[in-house]
Design a protein around this motif. Structure first.
Motif, short mmCIF file in Angstrom:
data_model
loop_
_atom_site.label_atom_id
_atom_site.label_comp_id
_atom_site.label_asym_id
_atom_site.label_seq_id
_atom_site.Cartn_x
_atom_site.Cartn_y
_atom_site.Cartn_z
N LYS A 159 0.84 -1.21 0.00
CA LYS A 159 0.00 0.00 0.00
C LYS A 159 0.87 1.25 0.00
O LYS A 159 0.49 2.28 -0.59
N CYS A 202 -5.86 5.28 -1.26
CA CYS A 202 -4.67 5.02 -0.44
C CYS A 202 -4.67 5.88 0.82
O CYS A 202 -4.34 5.40 1.91
N THR A 205 -7.27 4.58 3.27
CA THR A 205 -6.75 3.38 3.93
C THR A 205 -5.71 3.72 4.98
O THR A 205 -5.70 3.17 6.09
N ILE A 209 -5.87 3.03 9.05
CA ILE A 209 -4.85 2.22 9.73
C ILE A 209 -4.15 3.03 10.82
O ILE A 209 -3.97 2.56 11.95
N ALA A 214 -10.19 0.62 12.11
CA ALA A 214 -10.63 -0.57 11.38
C ALA A 214 -11.88 -1.18 11.99
O ALA A 214 -12.76 -1.66 11.27
N CYS A 217 -15.34 0.53 10.81
CA CYS A 217 -15.78 0.53 9.41
C CYS A 217 -17.13 -0.18 9.28
O CYS A 217 -17.42 -1.14 10.01
N PHE A 221 -12.92 -4.94 7.67
CA PHE A 221 -11.76 -4.24 7.12
C PHE A 221 -11.09 -5.01 5.99
O PHE A 221 -10.60 -4.42 5.04
N LEU A 225 -10.44 -3.52 2.23
CA LEU A 225 -9.16 -3.46 1.53
C LEU A 225 -9.22 -4.21 0.20
O LEU A 225 -8.63 -3.77 -0.80
N PHE A 228 -10.92 -1.97 -2.39
CA PHE A 228 -10.02 -0.92 -2.85
C PHE A 228 -8.96 -1.47 -3.80
O PHE A 228 -8.62 -0.84 -4.81
N SER A 229 -8.44 -2.66 -3.48
CA SER A 229 -7.41 -3.26 -4.34
C SER A 229 -8.00 -3.60 -5.71
O SER A 229 -7.34 -3.39 -6.74
N SER A 285 -5.29 -10.04 -0.47
CA SER A 285 -6.61 -9.79 0.12
C SER A 285 -7.55 -10.96 -0.13
O SER A 285 -8.31 -11.37 0.76
#
Length: 295
Positions: A159, A202, A205, A209, A214, A217, A221, A225, A228-229, A285
């Motif tokens: 990340k 980013c 995230t 963190i 986390a 949310c 979490f 992630l 997002f990835s 992930s």
């Protein structure tokens, strides 16, 4: 509350010495560059990369100095931030960003026909800054898992690499924009949108963190992630295809093109590296989600 200062033995620890080197070398670098004459800079390029390099050295000097002071007076325990994740993020991102500045500065910013001793000294000290941040990253990475936090793991480092890639695109896009033909302006808008969304993801995230949010949310979490990835992979696939399209356009337009070939190649390389980082991060992930579903 009384201020607790480090013991005498802590001032000779590897981490303390490395952070001291980071502060001194980054300060020396931007001081030397600031003392250079304007005639020593490359006039064929705008001031974008010069500003980028100066911002990188000044920013990481400032934030490293703050971390160093807070570590000495042991005040970081009162700050509502995950300290172990913050220090790892600054160290790894500082190494990558200063590496970029160390490459761009002698390659693009400086006029190669007028090289002065101060320029050579600035380039050498900038490389020492990269070495110092890399050493801190290694020291933090070798700590126990509880001490290094999430950003010290492979997904966390990926990340940081993603954030680095997005930051590199800012000066590249700014430099490329004036040389684009109107018929290719759609490429700029799509690329800018893709890079902006990924940088925003980013940063979100990173805030989650560093702030230990986390558990607050709406989604788990790990799914957060993974989503997002996946978005990052899709957007950077589009951006990378556009980059290769620009290279073909440069070949077809011949020597009269206004686009800078070096900038397009740099953007393509950075976009490819960042796409690889998002792809590997997505694989981690998905593996984590599968492991938890079978647990």
């Amino acid at each position: 509350m009384p201020v607790i200062v480090l013991e005498a033995k802590d001032f000779t620890s590897p981490l303390f010495l490395v952070r001291t080197c980071e502060v001194l070398s980054s300060c020396t670098t931007f001081s030397l560059v600031a003392s250079l004459e304007s005639s020593e800079f490359n006039t064929s390029q705008s001031h974008t990369f010069r500003i980028f390099c100066m911002f990188t050295w000044c920013f990481f000097f400032t934030i490293t100095l703050l971390i160093h002071i807070l570590s000495i007076i042991q005040f970081h325990s009162l700050i509502p931030i995950s300290w172990k994740n913050l220090t790892m993020t600054v160290a790894a991102l500082g190494a990558l960003m200063c590496l970029s500045a160390s490459v761009v500065f002698p390659w693009i910013v400086i006029d190669h026909q007028r090289v002065s001793p101060r320029f050579v000294a600035a380039a050498v000290v900038s490389c020492l800054t990269v070495l110092a941040y890399t050493s801190e990253s290694y020291l933090l990475r070798t700590q126990a898992h509880e001490q290094r936090g999430y950003m010290g793991s492979i997904p966390g480092l990926l990340k940081i690499l993603q954030l680095w890639g997005g930051c590199q695109m800012i000066p590249l896009i700014v430099e490329e924009a004036p040389g684009l033909h109107n018929e290719y302006s759609w490429q700029l808008w799509i690329s800018c949108t893709s890079y902006s969304v990924c940088v925003l993801m980013c940063l979100v995230t990173l805030v989650v963190i560093l702030g230990d949010f986390a558990g607050r949310c709406l989604l788990p979490f790990d799914r957060f992630l993974a989503g997002f990835s996946l978005v990052g992979v899709l957007l950077y696939m589009v951006a990378t295809v556009i980059c290769f399209t620009k290279i073909l356009q440069l070949r077809n337009n011949g020597p009269n093109t206004k686009q800078n070939t070096e900038l397009v190649i740099m953007e393509t390389v950075v976009a490819s590296i960042t796409l690889l980082a998002y792809t590997v991060d997505l694989a981690f992930s998905i593996k984590l989600l599968c492991d938890r579903s079978h647990a």
